[in-house]
Design a protein around this motif. Structure first.
Motif, PDB file in Angstrom:
ATOM      1  N   LYS A 165       4.679   7.069  10.510  1.00 52.38           N
ATOM      2  CA  LYS A 165       3.019   7.259  10.144  1.00 52.38           C
ATOM      3  C   LYS A 165       2.888   7.971   8.848  1.00 52.38           C
ATOM      4  CE  LYS A 165      -1.238   9.313  12.099  1.00 52.38           C
ATOM      5  NZ  LYS A 165      -1.901   9.470  11.199  1.00 52.38           N
ATOM      6  N   ALA A 166       3.715   9.060   8.738  1.00 57.67           N
ATOM      7  CA  ALA A 166       3.645   9.758   7.078  1.00 57.67           C
ATOM      8  C   ALA A 166       3.544   8.915   6.232  1.00 57.67           C
ATOM      9  CB  ALA A 166       4.514  11.017   7.174  1.00 57.67           C
ATOM     10  N   VAL A 167       4.813   8.175   6.298  1.00 53.17           N
ATOM     11  CA  VAL A 167       5.060   7.126   4.960  1.00 53.17           C
ATOM     12  C   VAL A 167       3.950   6.302   4.951  1.00 53.17           C
ATOM     13  CG1 VAL A 167       6.551   5.197   4.560  1.00 53.17           C
ATOM     14  CG2 VAL A 167       7.522   7.297   5.279  1.00 53.17           C
ATOM     15  N   GLY A 168       3.391   5.625   5.971  1.00 56.16           N
ATOM     16  CA  GLY A 168       2.210   4.619   5.982  1.00 56.16           C
ATOM     17  C   GLY A 168       1.192   5.411   5.302  1.00 56.16           C
ATOM     18  N   GLN A 174      -1.274   6.286  -2.012  1.00 51.10           N
ATOM     19  CA  GLN A 174      -0.879   6.033  -3.367  1.00 51.10           C
ATOM     20  C   GLN A 174      -1.729   4.526  -3.956  1.00 51.10           C
ATOM     21  OE1 GLN A 174       1.067   8.009  -5.255  1.00 51.10           O
ATOM     22  NE2 GLN A 174       1.220   9.271  -3.585  1.00 51.10           N
ATOM     23  N   GLY A 175      -2.466   4.023  -2.882  1.00 51.93           N
ATOM     24  CA  GLY A 175      -3.172   2.867  -3.383  1.00 51.93           C
ATOM     25  C   GLY A 175      -2.542   1.754  -2.897  1.00 51.93           C
ATOM     26  N   MET A 176      -1.482   1.749  -2.116  1.00 55.40           N
ATOM     27  CA  MET A 176      -1.012   0.325  -1.508  1.00 55.40           C
ATOM     28  C   MET A 176      -1.718  -0.408  -0.469  1.00 55.40           C
ATOM     29  SD  MET A 176       3.237   1.306  -1.051  1.00 55.40           S
ATOM     30  CE  MET A 176       4.041   1.825  -2.328  1.00 55.40           C
ATOM     31  N   THR A 177      -1.914  -1.634  -0.430  1.00 57.65           N
ATOM     32  CA  THR A 177      -2.748  -2.321   0.578  1.00 57.65           C
ATOM     33  C   THR A 177      -2.278  -1.906   1.948  1.00 57.65           C
ATOM     34  OG1 THR A 177      -1.313  -4.280   0.588  1.00 57.65           O
ATOM     35  CG2 THR A 177      -2.836  -4.264  -1.090  1.00 57.65           C
ATOM     36  N   ALA A 178      -2.933  -2.365   3.012  1.00 57.06           N
ATOM     37  CA  ALA A 178      -2.689  -1.947   4.192  1.00 57.06           C
ATOM     38  C   ALA A 178      -1.233  -2.850   4.634  1.00 57.06           C
ATOM     39  CB  ALA A 178      -3.870  -2.422   5.226  1.00 57.06           C
ATOM     40  N   GLU A 179      -1.376  -3.969   3.988  1.00 60.86           N
ATOM     41  CA  GLU A 179       0.027  -4.723   4.451  1.00 60.86           C
ATOM     42  C   GLU A 179       1.386  -4.116   4.003  1.00 60.86           C
ATOM     43  OE1 GLU A 179       1.244  -8.896   2.656  1.00 60.86           O
ATOM     44  OE2 GLU A 179      -0.195  -9.364   4.403  1.00 60.86           O
ATOM     45  N   TRP A 184       6.085  -0.390   4.685  1.00 65.23           N
ATOM     46  CA  TRP A 184       6.983   0.549   4.715  1.00 65.23           C
ATOM     47  C   TRP A 184       6.958   1.461   6.311  1.00 65.23           C
ATOM     48  CZ3 TRP A 184      10.263   0.681   1.644  1.00 65.23           C
ATOM     49  CH2 TRP A 184      10.098   0.215   0.154  1.00 65.23           C
ATOM     50  N   ARG A 185       6.117   1.370   6.872  1.00 63.56           N
ATOM     51  CA  ARG A 185       6.061   1.938   8.352  1.00 63.56           C
ATOM     52  C   ARG A 185       7.049   1.163   9.046  1.00 63.56           C
ATOM     53  NH1 ARG A 185       0.577   1.406   8.553  1.00 63.56           N
ATOM     54  NH2 ARG A 185      -0.387   3.229   7.805  1.00 63.56           N
ATOM     55  N   ARG A 186       7.137  -0.293   9.268  1.00 61.20           N
ATOM     56  CA  ARG A 186       8.092  -0.787   9.852  1.00 61.20           C
ATOM     57  C   ARG A 186       9.534  -0.541   9.398  1.00 61.20           C
ATOM     58  NH1 ARG A 186       6.909  -6.582   9.188  1.00 61.20           N
ATOM     59  NH2 ARG A 186       5.218  -5.706   7.514  1.00 61.20           N
ATOM     60  N   LYS A 187       9.569  -0.210   8.005  1.00 60.60           N
ATOM     61  CA  LYS A 187      11.116  -0.118   7.439  1.00 60.60           C
ATOM     62  C   LYS A 187      11.567   1.126   7.962  1.00 60.60           C
ATOM     63  CE  LYS A 187      12.443  -3.034   4.341  1.00 60.60           C
ATOM     64  NZ  LYS A 187      13.840  -3.736   4.592  1.00 60.60           N
ATOM     65  N   VAL A 188      10.762   2.131   8.114  1.00 59.77           N
ATOM     66  CA  VAL A 188      11.077   3.453   8.522  1.00 59.77           C
ATOM     67  C   VAL A 188      11.632   3.478  10.025  1.00 59.77           C
ATOM     68  CG1 VAL A 188      10.391   5.812   9.271  1.00 59.77           C
ATOM     69  CG2 VAL A 188       9.756   4.976   6.977  1.00 59.77           C
ATOM     70  N   LEU A 189      10.787   2.466  10.796  1.00 60.58           N
ATOM     71  CA  LEU A 189      10.855   2.482  12.077  1.00 60.58           C
ATOM     72  C   LEU A 189      12.101   1.418  12.328  1.00 60.58           C
ATOM     73  CD1 LEU A 189       7.317   1.946  13.463  1.00 60.58           C
ATOM     74  CD2 LEU A 189       9.206   3.952  14.075  1.00 60.58           C
TER      75      LEU A 189
END
Length: 192
Positions: A165-168, A174-179, A184-189
């Motif tokens: 959640k913190a990474v997402g 930082q201006g990244m899109t929701a996708e 990145w959330r999925r990568k952490v998980l």
């Protein structure tokens, strides 16, 4: 079969609780000798109208027994402090696992002792009770160990979810899109 005599209670064990506590206080005081403690307790017994008296040898045996118990407790505390210092702020699961391992080791030692006993009609009920208690202890230890494993797993999953959640959130900030943030959330998980 010869009947075994029941172990006779010592004169110290037969003391009223409040007087035994007075004896313990006297024995803890380094300024008081065992002889003085014996005399003081006998004076208290006489003043209170109790018939029985205690002997210096009974006080000596009791003091030695209490010191031995105290030494064992001190050793246990030192071992526990050492492990807690080593584990530091480790998750509760590690401390729980350590306690389980110590109890498992003690249970194993107890089972070896029981295996060396000569069984007869007189001691069979005691051995059966000990084995029942040992089996119950082992079952509870295994259950506790499983609970510790589950708890550790839940803690890791919760920490991972919080990190994801913190990474997402940071990716979005930082201006990244929701996708991209979801990527990145999925990568952490560890999820594709």
């Amino acid at each position: 079969m010869a009947e075994r005599k029941k172990k006779q209670q010592s004169s110290i064990d037969r003391l009223p609780d409040d007087i035994r506590e007075q004896l313990q206080e006297l024995l803890r005081d380094p300024r008081v000798t065992q002889l003085q403690a014996t005399e003081k307790i006998n004076a208290v017994l006489e003043a209170d109208g109790h018939e029985g008296r205690i002997s210096k040898s009974a006080v000596n045996r009791y003091d030695l027994q209490m010191r031995e118990v105290g030494q064992r407790l001190q050793q246990s505390r030192e071992v526990a402090e050492m492990w807690i210092a080593k584990l530091g702020a480790a998750p509760q699961g590690k401390i729980g696992n350590l306690v389980n391992e110590i109890l498992r080791s003690l249970s194993f030692d107890l089972s070896l002792t029981a295996a060396d006993m000569k069984l007869d009609a007189e001691n069979m009920p005691a051995v059966a009770g000990m084995l029942k208690d040992l089996a119950l202890t082992t079952m509870r230890l295994e259950k506790a160990a499983n609970l510790n494993v589950e708890r550790e797993k839940e803690i890791r999953q919760q920490a991972l979810a919080e990190a994801a959640k913190a990474v997402g959130d940071e990716a979005s900030a930082q201006g990244m899109t929701a996708e991209q943030a979801d990527f990145w959330r999925r990568k952490v998980l560890g999820v594709n």
